[in-house]
Design a protein around this motif. Structure first.
Motif, short mmCIF file in Angstrom:
data_model
loop_
_atom_site.label_atom_id
_atom_site.label_comp_id
_atom_site.label_asym_id
_atom_site.label_seq_id
_atom_site.Cartn_x
_atom_site.Cartn_y
_atom_site.Cartn_z
N GLN A 119 0.81 -1.21 0.00
CA GLN A 119 0.00 0.00 0.00
C GLN A 119 0.85 1.26 0.00
OE1 GLN A 119 -3.48 0.05 0.20
NE2 GLN A 119 -3.60 -2.16 0.06
N HIS B 240 -1.08 6.17 -6.49
CA HIS B 240 -2.40 6.83 -6.52
C HIS B 240 -3.51 5.81 -6.33
CE1 HIS B 240 -0.13 10.17 -7.65
NE2 HIS B 240 -0.04 9.94 -8.96
N ALA B 241 -3.33 4.62 -6.90
CA ALA B 241 -4.37 3.60 -6.80
C ALA B 241 -4.51 3.05 -5.39
CB ALA B 241 -4.08 2.44 -7.76
N ARG B 242 -3.60 3.41 -4.49
CA ARG B 242 -3.68 2.93 -3.10
C ARG B 242 -4.01 4.05 -2.13
NH1 ARG B 242 -4.35 -0.76 -5.41
NH2 ARG B 242 -3.07 -2.57 -5.85
N THR B 243 -4.36 5.20 -2.64
CA THR B 243 -4.75 6.31 -1.78
C THR B 243 -6.13 6.04 -1.21
OG1 THR B 243 -3.47 7.85 -3.12
CG2 THR B 243 -5.19 8.79 -1.75
N GLN B 244 -6.23 5.94 0.13
CA GLN B 244 -7.53 5.67 0.74
C GLN B 244 -8.36 6.95 0.86
OE1 GLN B 244 -8.76 2.68 1.46
NE2 GLN B 244 -6.90 1.66 0.78
N SER B 245 -7.73 7.99 1.36
CA SER B 245 -8.41 9.28 1.45
C SER B 245 -7.33 10.33 1.60
CB SER B 245 -9.39 9.32 2.63
OG SER B 245 -8.71 9.13 3.85
N VAL B 246 -7.68 11.58 1.39
CA VAL B 246 -6.70 12.65 1.59
C VAL B 246 -7.25 13.63 2.61
CG1 VAL B 246 -5.65 12.46 -0.69
CG2 VAL B 246 -7.59 13.96 -0.37
N SER C 13 -3.20 5.87 4.43
CA SER C 13 -2.83 4.54 3.98
C SER C 13 -3.21 3.56 5.10
CB SER C 13 -1.31 4.52 3.73
OG SER C 13 -0.88 3.24 3.40
N ASN D 263 -6.61 13.80 -4.89
CA ASN D 263 -7.91 13.13 -4.92
C ASN D 263 -8.31 12.82 -6.37
OD1 ASN D 263 -10.44 12.20 -3.85
ND2 ASN D 263 -11.32 14.07 -4.69
N GLN E 127 -8.80 9.10 -7.80
CA GLN E 127 -10.08 8.66 -8.40
C GLN E 127 -9.84 8.09 -9.79
OE1 GLN E 127 -13.30 9.20 -7.14
NE2 GLN E 127 -13.09 10.79 -5.60
N LEU F 21 -8.36 4.78 -9.40
CA LEU F 21 -9.36 3.85 -8.88
C LEU F 21 -10.22 3.29 -10.02
CD1 LEU F 21 -10.28 2.94 -6.07
CD2 LEU F 21 -11.88 4.82 -6.05
N ARG F 22 -10.59 4.16 -10.94
CA ARG F 22 -11.44 3.71 -12.05
C ARG F 22 -10.69 2.72 -12.93
NH1 ARG F 22 -13.68 8.95 -11.45
NH2 ARG F 22 -12.01 9.96 -12.59
N ASP G 208 -8.40 0.63 -11.82
CA ASP G 208 -7.74 -0.35 -10.95
C ASP G 208 -7.91 -1.76 -11.48
OD1 ASP G 208 -6.18 -0.81 -8.75
OD2 ASP G 208 -7.91 -1.35 -7.50
#
Lengths: 509, 166
Positions: free
Chosen positions: A269, A381-387, A407, A432, A436, A439-440, A442
């Motif tokens: 992560q 970026h694909a492992r960013t949970q929140s900022v 993380s 963010n 995102q 994430l799309r 991923d």
């Protein structure tokens, strides 16, 4: 290789429940014996005139206790079975009084360890630890299997988790790096905490010898603390090897207890390069990782959890970067332009303000902080949970704010400290957006069935050092780094935009 | 520099939902029923111990803290705000320690709806989002129960729709 009878013969489908190795109770009992002996016999060492008798009674008691442990272990052995169910998950039934049925969802697999405690190792046994994502008790340990059986079961678990329905057999392993014990020992001795504790000991001894005479020499006992820390980590990371295989990156280390760990690709992560102050001239770093499920507060033995979060105990920075490239492919850390914190950040962080910087490319987000313990954290970026953007009163009075990338729990903290408020907000919004977008796009969790069959292809192997060990001389120390603590000259007036000092840690060598 | 900083954790481009002002009353009640009895007990103990001047000092200090906290609670509750955007949830709060959290819907692992006894008596509930990261600090307190339930359901639906695992 063929799977041994204990492991699943018909990979892909459900298998019959299996017992662990029948010698397991005996291994448990023998592991407990030395502890019991010491606990019972040592206090009786000066037992007066009945000495011999008491020791004999104590020995009999120890034998009875060992037999009791063996008996209990035998009972739990008869109740412990494991198998793969029809849905492709791993199941364990156990418990003497309280029956427990566990089901480990292999699509959420985070890592598989083969652990060999000292005694089990002597008789060729190993424990298999399976870790899946999830809070709390997400780890299951099978004790004990024959070593070959444990390895076969490990590849079976990894193959099934990767979505392979046929028997892939043991994935071939290619050694990448071996940390020489000498470098490990030197690196542990040169760590800030070790040096500080030794200096503290010397200071205390001198001070108390002057004030209290010879009694001051007792303070030399405080030197035992750093010695114990260094010794523990030395035995833990002894002969640390990293190897790559299609089912993930494998690490193996240990002097007494040998732990072999497999980290499937895509499970890491966040990554952190940690450099102690005294490591800088040798260009050494330690690499630590966040893997979901391997929380540092794990109650299952400190050794295992620490092992799990260290990807490389010490290595020259270029070697470390190569290894990290296997767990976070294509991140091109060297091309990332690092932006320094604004000059007025020095009013918030007097010591580390020159080492505060942040940068990103289209795959990862990178932050740097810390002067005496320099930490470069990397999160895809694909492992960013929140900022998050945060601001305390002190930062507020200076018009600064910090931007965090959250993380999963682990040793790595990703934070861009003390930026201009507007910049911190912009960093958060942009990160963010990048997260995102990633994430799309991923990929799924079944990594082996994707195109390219794992991330470890040939391109980066050629220029990589063969498994002969680290280049012992390391890269020549970069001049800027040596000069940095002493020469605050040119950087003071530099505007915040282009980074002066920080990125040379990423760029050097 | 204050106006720009004040709006920086609450970008005016978004339509921020406030939380219920009843949260102010609830938190002030909690403050009163904890701080005031403690002050009385402390003062009595000090008087009994023969330190009446220290008792006076303690009472004055407690009252100053009480007034300051009373005032701060009002500002802090007004500082809470959240926005449901198309792909993510924004939560902001804080006066002394400010924060702005952005949580993509695809990262949510579970959504909690919590109401303690005092919250319930005021008709309040709080919604908290959890991601795989323990540091994600996205709690929205002081929502009327129907608003909270609606928010919870919308968030859960969004999360299910976009769930991306780890």
């Amino acid at each position: 290789m063929t799977l041994s009878p204990g492991a699943a013969p018909s990979a892909g489908g459900a298998t019959q429940p299996q017992h662990v190795h029948p010698l397991t109770p005996w291994v448990h009992a023998m592991q407990a014996a030395p502890v019991l002996l010491i606990a019972v016999v040592v206090p009786l060492g000066n037992a007066g005139e009945f000495g011999a008798w008491i020791i004999l009674v104590a020995l009999v008691a120890v034998l009875l206790l060992v037999a009791l442990i063996a008996g209990l272990a035998y009972l739990s052995w008869t109740r412990l079975t494991y198998w793969f169910d029809g849905q492709g998950d791993f199941r364990i039934d156990s418990g003497i009084v309280t029956r427990r049925e566990r089901r480990l969802q292999l699509s959420r697999l985070q890592g598989v360890d083969v652990v060999q405690p000292l005694f089990a190792r002597l008789v060729g046994m190993a424990a298999l630890t399976i870790e899946v994502a999830g809070a709390g008790d997400s780890r299951a340990s099978l004790q004990y299997l024959k070593y070959e059986q444990a390895q076969a079961l490990r590849s079976e678990v990894l193959a099934r988790a990767a979505g392979l329905t046929h028997d892939a057999g043991e994935a071939p392993e290619e050694p990448l790096v071996l940390v020489p014990p000498r470098d490990l020992a030197v690196s542990l001795l040169l760590r800030g905490t070790t040096v500080f504790l030794f200096l503290l000991t010397i200071a205390l001894v001198i001070l108390l010898s002057v004030t209290a005479g010879w009694a001051g020499l007792f303070m030399i006992l405080t030197a035992g603390v750093p010695i114990i820390i260094v010794f523990t980590e030395f035995t833990q990371f002894f002969n640390f090897t990293v190897a790559k295989s299609p089912d993930g990156l494998r690490t193996k280390a240990g002097l007494f207890q040998v732990t072999a760990q497999t980290i499937p690709p895509g499970r890491v992560q966040a990554v952190e390069f940690v450099q102690s102050w005294l490591w800088r001239r040798r260009g050494w770093v330690r690499v630590r990782i966040n893997v979901a499920g391997l929380s540092t507060t794990d109650d299952n033995g400190q050794n295992q959890s620490q092992m799990s979060t260290v990807l490389l105990p010490v290595a020259p920075y270029p070697v470390a970067r190569q290894i990290v490239n296997y767990v976070l492919p294509d991140m091109d850390l060297l091309d990332i332009e690092m932006k320094a914190a604004p000059p007025r950040a020095h009013r918030r962080a007097w010591i580390q303000f020159r080492n505060l910087s942040v940068g990103w490319n289209d795959r990862v987000f990178v932050t740097e902080r810390g002067k005496y313990v320099n930490r470069i954290a990397v999160v895809p970026h694909a492992r960013t949970q929140s900022v998050r953007v945060t601001q305390g009163p002190w930062e507020r009075s200076l018009g600064l704010a910090s931007m965090h990338v959250d993380s999963p729990p682990g040793p790595v903290t990703v934070v861009a400290l003390y930026r201009e408020v507007a910049e911190a907000q912009r960093l958060a919004q942009e990160q963010n957006d990048r997260a995102q977008a990633a994430l799309r796009a991923d990929p799924s969790t079944h990594w082996m069935t994707q195109t390219g069959a794992g991330d470890s292809d040939e391109q980066s192997v050629a220029d990589f050092a063969p498994p002969t060990g680290l280049p012992s001389e390391g890269p020549p120390p970069p001049v800027e780094q040596e000069g940095r603590p002493a020469a605050p000259s040119s950087n003071d007036g530099t505007p915040a935009g282009q980074s002066p000092p920080a990125p040379d840690d990423l760029r050097d060598s | 520099m204050s106006p720009s900083i004040d709006s920086s954790f609450r970008p005016p481009t978004e339509a921020w939902h406030p939380v219920s002002p009843k949260l102010t009353t609830a938190r002030r009640l909690v403050l009163s029923i904890t701080l005031l009895p403690l002050t009385v007990i402390g003062a009595v103990v000090l008087v009994v111990a023969g330190l009446p001047i220290w008792a006076l000092v303690a009472v004055v200090a407690a009252l100053v803290i009480f007034v300051w906290a009373w005032w701060l609670i009002g500002r802090r509750v007004r500082s809470f705000g959240y926005v449901e955007r198309q792909d993510d949830l924004l939560v902001t709060s804080g006066i002394l320690f400010r924060r702005l959290v952005i949580v993509p819907y695809g990262r949510m692992q579970l959504v909690d709806l919590v109401a303690g006894p005092i919250d319930r008596s005021f008709g309040l509930a709080s919604v908290q989002l959890h991601t795989a990261a323990a540091t994600t600090d996205a709690k929205i307190p002081g929502l009327p129960p129907d608003v909270a339930a609606g928010l919870r359901d919308r968030l859960a639906a969004q999360g299910e729709h976009r769930s991306a695992g780890l």
